[in-house]
Design a protein around this motif. Structure first.
Motif, PDB file in Angstrom:
ATOM      1  N   PRO A  62      44.566  36.374 -22.376  1.00 16.35           N
ATOM      2  CA  PRO A  62      43.899  36.386 -21.069  1.00 16.35           C
ATOM      3  C   PRO A  62      44.008  35.062 -20.306  1.00 16.35           C
ATOM      4  O   PRO A  62      44.011  35.059 -19.081  1.00 16.35           O
ATOM      5  CB  PRO A  62      42.436  36.712 -21.394  1.00 16.35           C
ATOM      6  N   VAL A  92      44.230  38.587 -13.518  1.00 18.19           N
ATOM      7  CA  VAL A  92      43.168  39.603 -13.560  1.00 18.19           C
ATOM      8  C   VAL A  92      41.965  39.047 -14.324  1.00 18.19           C
ATOM      9  O   VAL A  92      40.814  39.181 -13.880  1.00 18.19           O
ATOM     10  CB  VAL A  92      43.684  40.902 -14.228  1.00 18.19           C
ATOM     11  N   PHE A  93      42.251  38.373 -15.430  1.00 17.22           N
ATOM     12  CA  PHE A  93      41.149  37.820 -16.209  1.00 17.22           C
ATOM     13  C   PHE A  93      40.424  36.706 -15.428  1.00 17.22           C
ATOM     14  O   PHE A  93      39.193  36.619 -15.456  1.00 17.22           O
ATOM     15  CB  PHE A  93      41.646  37.302 -17.564  1.00 17.22           C
ATOM     16  N   LYS A 149      52.152  41.484 -22.916  1.00 16.86           N
ATOM     17  CA  LYS A 149      51.302  42.652 -23.228  1.00 16.86           C
ATOM     18  C   LYS A 149      51.866  43.853 -22.472  1.00 16.86           C
ATOM     19  O   LYS A 149      51.662  44.001 -21.272  1.00 16.86           O
ATOM     20  CB  LYS A 149      49.850  42.355 -22.815  1.00 16.86           C
ATOM     21  N   CYS A 166      46.212  34.852 -17.222  1.00 16.62           N
ATOM     22  CA  CYS A 166      46.272  36.173 -16.572  1.00 16.62           C
ATOM     23  C   CYS A 166      45.365  36.147 -15.334  1.00 16.62           C
ATOM     24  O   CYS A 166      44.186  35.795 -15.417  1.00 16.62           O
ATOM     25  CB  CYS A 166      45.806  37.241 -17.556  1.00 16.62           C
ATOM     26  N   ILE A 195      42.355  47.134 -24.914  1.00 22.76           N
ATOM     27  CA  ILE A 195      42.325  47.548 -23.501  1.00 22.76           C
ATOM     28  C   ILE A 195      43.731  47.371 -22.913  1.00 22.76           C
ATOM     29  O   ILE A 195      44.438  46.424 -23.275  1.00 22.76           O
ATOM     30  CB  ILE A 195      41.269  46.725 -22.699  1.00 22.76           C
ATOM     31  N   GLY A 196      44.112  48.261 -22.021  1.00 19.87           N
ATOM     32  CA  GLY A 196      45.404  48.124 -21.353  1.00 19.87           C
ATOM     33  C   GLY A 196      45.235  47.443 -19.996  1.00 19.87           C
ATOM     34  O   GLY A 196      44.140  47.439 -19.423  1.00 19.87           O
ATOM     35  N   CYS A 197      46.324  46.866 -19.490  1.00 19.61           N
ATOM     36  CA  CYS A 197      46.232  46.119 -18.228  1.00 19.61           C
ATOM     37  C   CYS A 197      45.877  47.031 -17.046  1.00 19.61           C
ATOM     38  O   CYS A 197      45.155  46.615 -16.134  1.00 19.61           O
ATOM     39  CB  CYS A 197      47.536  45.369 -17.956  1.00 19.61           C
ATOM     40  N   CYS A 213      42.258  47.586 -17.115  1.00 17.99           N
ATOM     41  CA  CYS A 213      41.600  46.304 -16.871  1.00 17.99           C
ATOM     42  C   CYS A 213      41.577  46.003 -15.365  1.00 17.99           C
ATOM     43  O   CYS A 213      40.588  45.500 -14.829  1.00 17.99           O
ATOM     44  CB  CYS A 213      42.367  45.226 -17.635  1.00 17.99           C
ATOM     45  N   CYS A 261      40.868  42.191 -24.858  1.00 16.26           N
ATOM     46  CA  CYS A 261      42.269  41.919 -24.522  1.00 16.26           C
ATOM     47  C   CYS A 261      42.990  41.335 -25.731  1.00 16.26           C
ATOM     48  O   CYS A 261      44.055  41.806 -26.119  1.00 16.26           O
ATOM     49  CB  CYS A 261      42.326  40.969 -23.328  1.00 16.26           C
ATOM     50  N   THR A 265      49.879  39.513 -14.896  1.00 19.60           N
ATOM     51  CA  THR A 265      49.136  39.633 -16.159  1.00 19.60           C
ATOM     52  C   THR A 265      49.989  39.003 -17.268  1.00 19.60           C
ATOM     53  O   THR A 265      51.066  38.465 -16.991  1.00 19.60           O
ATOM     54  CB  THR A 265      48.879  41.115 -16.511  1.00 19.60           C
ATOM     55  N   ASP A 266      49.502  39.091 -18.481  1.00 21.23           N
ATOM     56  CA  ASP A 266      50.274  38.554 -19.606  1.00 21.23           C
ATOM     57  C   ASP A 266      51.568  39.367 -19.760  1.00 21.23           C
ATOM     58  O   ASP A 266      51.508  40.557 -20.095  1.00 21.23           O
ATOM     59  CB  ASP A 266      49.402  38.650 -20.874  1.00 21.23           C
TER      60      ASP A 266
HETATM   61  S1  SF4 Z   1      44.180  43.392 -20.567  1.00 19.02           S
HETATM   62 FE1  SF4 Z   1      43.324  42.454 -18.757  1.00 19.02          FE
HETATM   63  S2  SF4 Z   1      42.969  40.337 -19.325  1.00 19.02           S
HETATM   64 FE2  SF4 Z   1      44.381  41.200 -20.825  1.00 19.02          FE
HETATM   65  S3  SF4 Z   1      46.401  40.676 -20.037  1.00 19.02           S
HETATM   66 FE3  SF4 Z   1      45.913  42.750 -19.331  1.00 19.02          FE
HETATM   67  S4  SF4 Z   1      45.015  42.445 -17.325  1.00 19.02           S
HETATM   68 FE4  SF4 Z   1      44.974  40.456 -18.353  1.00 19.02          FE
END
Ligand code: SF4
Length: 363
Positions: free
Chosen positions: A273, A278-279, A264, A276, A301-303, A306, A296, A260-261
């Protein structure tokens, strides 16, 4: 409806397919089968060019891959599935094309040089891991290192990889296409040089013997790129793949492990995103991907949450795939489909070879 032309493509039998295989090739094949006369080959001879030392699982890998093709939506009523080694005409044309292909074309093939180094790295580090000299983590780091940073033992490298089969794989690839009279080959933009060498070999053959073989053209596909869970290209050798038919238990740790990022850390940190993994997966599986991008970036929102949401989005399609696969997984079905397809492939290949033999005064 009359089909538009003949398409040929193939995959090395590496067992169960991952999402990179699906979005990188299979998705396009499924689309093409309705409009074109398609030959899709299990490239088992190609597998031998780099994996000749271990064929113990070959038949199982062929079966697993073809089951995945069927489950994903390739239809043997609409296209021809065949196994390369069941078509001896393919080997005959490889041999004949080898007669007119200058060695310098093969030695200067950038893909050959690159693959040689890449394979040297992978094989060397796998061997060291197998001998307990390095850990899996170190092997993965070696696989990520730039090519020039790795210097495999040249003697070992020469023995293991510099085979005539590997050097001349573009000749076999040309025969794979030309023997079915295929005028079209689906390729991504980055694979165009692979096809160019085949076009050159066909032109040279036709220059010597007359207009016998069809010069293939690319269908350039905008494949959706799917990153591996560590954000590198998804690949079996990197161990970063998500198979098409993961179970909930096997999928969950992979999603939780996704890159992920790194900036963050807390839920309310604004995220990036793009980049990332996940995105990237949300874009494929979640109908709320646009909203997620905004959340994001805004730190809403937290990873962890997510990733849990992603699991929820992936669960349905994966369960559907598994259910469908179980229906195709019947004793003898894949073998029957491959036998029938290979018979059709042999008929088409024989028609080409009759023209080739005649043009070369071989009968
Ligand atoms: S919130 Fe989701 S999209 Fe944003 S960095 Fe975290 S995992 Fe990736």
């Amino acid at each position: 409806m009359a089909k538009k032309g003949i398409v040929m493509s193939g995959m090395r039998p590496t067992g169960r397919l991952h999402l990179g295989n699906y979005y990188g090739a299979l998705e396009k094949w499924i689309e093409l089968q309705d409009e074109y006369e398609c030959f899709f080959g299990v490239a088992d001879w190609h597998m031998l060019t780099t994996g000749y030392e271990n064929t113990a699982r070959l038949n199982e890998d062929v079966r697993d891959m073809v089951l995945d093709w069927l489950t994903a939506g390739l239809d043997p009523e609409k296209c021809v599935f065949f196994r390369q080694s069941f078509v001896p005409q393919n080997a005959e044309l490889t041999l004949l094309l080898g007669m007119i292909t200058p060695i310098s074309w093969l030695e200067n093939n950038p893909t050959y040089k690159e693959q040689l180094q890449e394979l040297g790295k992978t094989k060397l580090s796998k061997a060291l891991e197998g001998a307990g000299v390095i850990s899996k983590e170190i092997r993965q780091k070696v696989a990520q290192a730039p090519l020039e940073a790795i210097k495999p033992d040249p003697k070992k490298n020469r023995l293991e990889l510099r085979t005539s089969g590997f050097l001349s794989y573009p000749v076999m690839q040309t025969a794979d296409i030309a023997v079915y009279g295929a005028g079209l080959v689906p390729v991504g933009q980055d694979q165009l040089p692979h096809l160019e060498i085949s076009r050159e070999i066909v032109r040279r053959f036709n220059g010597v013997y007359g207009d016998v073989l069809v010069e293939p053209k690319p269908i350039v596909t905008q494949n959706r790129k799917v990153p591996g869970i560590d954000s590198r290209k998804m690949s079996k050798s990197y161990g970063n793949g998500i198979d098409l038919f993961e179970t909930v238990d096997s999928l969950s740790p992979k999603v939780m492990d996704m890159y992920t990022d790194p900036m963050k850390i807390r839920k309310d940190d604004p995220g990036h995103p793009e980049g990332c993994v996940v995105f990237a997966m949300h874009k494929l599986y979640s109908d709320f991907a646009d909203r997620r991008e905004v959340e994001c970036k805004a730190g809403q929102i937290g990873c962890f949450q997510c990733k849990k949401d992603l699991l929820g989005s992936m669960d349905g399609p994966f369960a559907e795939f598994r259910e469908k696969r179980a229906k195709y997984d019947k004793p003898g079905l894949v073998e029957e489909i491959l036998e029938a397809g290979s018979a059709k492939a042999r008929d088409s290949a024989e028609a080409t070879m009759e023209r080739v033999r005649k043009a070369m005064n071989l009968r």
